[in-house]
Write an enzyme that holds these catalytic residues in place. Structure first.
Site, PDB file in Angstrom:
ATOM      1  N   HIS A 243       4.757  -0.265   7.526  1.00  0.00           N
ATOM      2  CA  HIS A 243       3.429  -0.733   7.144  1.00  0.00           C
ATOM      3  C   HIS A 243       3.524  -2.058   6.394  1.00  0.00           C
ATOM      4  CE1 HIS A 243       4.915   1.115   3.470  1.00  0.00           C
ATOM      5  NE2 HIS A 243       4.052   0.358   2.822  1.00  0.00           N
TER       6      HIS A 243
ATOM      7  N   ARG B 265       5.262  -0.457  -8.197  1.00  0.00           N
ATOM      8  CA  ARG B 265       4.857  -1.663  -7.453  1.00  0.00           C
ATOM      9  C   ARG B 265       3.639  -2.297  -8.102  1.00  0.00           C
ATOM     10  NH1 ARG B 265       2.131  -0.577  -1.821  1.00  0.00           N
ATOM     11  NH2 ARG B 265       0.244  -0.688  -3.068  1.00  0.00           N
TER      12      ARG B 265
ATOM     13  N   ASP C 218       1.398  -3.745   3.155  1.00  0.00           N
ATOM     14  CA  ASP C 218       0.619  -3.088   2.108  1.00  0.00           C
ATOM     15  C   ASP C 218      -0.887  -3.366   2.218  1.00  0.00           C
ATOM     16  OD1 ASP C 218       2.798  -1.832   0.964  1.00  0.00           O
ATOM     17  OD2 ASP C 218       3.234  -3.500  -0.395  1.00  0.00           O
TER      18      ASP C 218
ATOM     19  N   HIS D   8       7.254  -3.120   5.988  1.00  0.00           N
ATOM     20  CA  HIS D   8       8.405  -2.456   5.387  1.00  0.00           C
ATOM     21  C   HIS D   8       8.350  -0.952   5.595  1.00  0.00           C
ATOM     22  CE1 HIS D   8       5.289  -3.022   2.325  1.00  0.00           C
ATOM     23  NE2 HIS D   8       5.683  -1.865   1.815  1.00  0.00           N
TER      24      HIS D   8
END
Ligand SMILES: O=C(O)CCC(=O)C(=O)O
Ligand SMILES: [Fe+2]
Length: 291
Positions: A103, A275, A105, A260
């Site tokens: 995906h 994150r 983000d 990623h």
């Protein structure tokens, strides 16, 4: 003194010809403005950067994100780790936090993040590596006729499959204030399949299995086959770099040009990552040719 002497230069160890670099000799918590500006430029140039041996905590991770360009809330529907850190999104394997689907983000909102800064907090004894794919190289390495087709396509991105359960369980409470909006539901959005990078003008194959639901204006079967083709292509090993984490490592990626995937190969061991995401802009596609 010449300006060259005044300009700090990052110690970069490239992972591939145009994708990925480890950065040595930088302390992200105390770096000067000049070094932060270099890091920000390197982020666009190399698309994913790794900083080993950092000593960030939630406060300094948020401070770093703000220095790099301003932060979003943790997530449109998932609150931050605590009230003082509404910007930090935790991925905790003990709370079903995994990212084992390719995906980019938060592409299911109108303005997905520009970039993400991820810190390893708790790691399993082994495993849990993360992989990044270069969506620009993936676009460039398609054949010309398929690139031309992709240039003209639009896709729908929908966060419901991955995050609908949060809303269904009302775990997010009132939801986060993301980009000035309170998200109580996830409405699908459209983005161009080929995104033109706002800083470099480079094109990338901007679809991902996590959030892209379908391509518009084609049949269901055509959409499925086209997306399968694009996904198989963008995750080819030569488009991917893989990072083996040590506690303290920080990774930073340009979310406009990468996807990623975090390996879920560590059984019941605990893995916690924090994150923050940098505010981004609305993806722009290839201009239609004028007659
Ligand atoms: O856990 C990881 O390594 C990556 C998690 C992820 O997808 C993210 O932080 O955006
Ligand atoms: Fe992610």
């Amino acid at each position: 003194m010449t300006s060259t002497l005044a300009t700090p230069t990052l110690d970069l160890d490239r992972l591939g010809p145009g994708f990925g670099a480890a950065v040595h000799g930088v302390d992200l918590a105390t770096a000067s403005d000049a070094v932060i500006a270099e890091v920000r430029a390197a982020l666009t140039a190399h698309k994913v950067l790794f900083f080993p041996g950092q000593d960030l905590d939630p406060d300094s991770q948020v401070a770093l994100g703000n220095r790099l360009g301003g932060l979003t809330a943790s997530h449109p529907v998932v609150p931050g780790i605590d009230e003082a850190h509404a910007e930090i999104y935790a991925l905790d394997s003990a709370d079903n936090g995994f990212a084992d689907v390719w995906h980019t983000d938060v592409t299911f909102v109108r303005r997905p993040p520009l970039g993400s800064v991820l810190r390893a907090v708790t790691l399993p004894p082994s495993g849990g590596d993360t992989n990044w794919a270069d969506l620009e190289l993936a676009y460039a390495s398609l054949s010309a006729p398929v690139r031309d087709l992709a240039d003209r396509l639009t896709a729908v991105h929908d966060g419901t499959r991955e995050f609908g359960y949060y809303l269904a369980q009302r775990r997010g409470g009132e939801g986060s204030l993301w980009d000035g909006e309170r998200y109580r539901s996830l409405e699908p959005v459209e983005h161009p399949v080929v995104r033109v990078h706002p800083e470099t003008g480079r094109r990338s194959l901007f679809v991902n299995p996590g959030f892209t639901s379908h391509i518009t204006g084609v049949s269901d079967a055509e959409s499925r086959y086209l997306l399968d083709l694009f996904y198989a292509h963008l995750t080819k090993p030569e488009h991917v770099v893989r990072h083996r984490w040590q506690v303290g490592d920080v990774a930073m990626w340009d979310n406009r040009a990468t996807a990623h995937y975090a390996n879920r190969d560590y059984g019941d061991a605990r893995r916690v990552m924090h994150r923050v995401t940098l505010r981004g802009d609305e993806p722009v596609g290839v201009a239609a040719p004028t007659a």
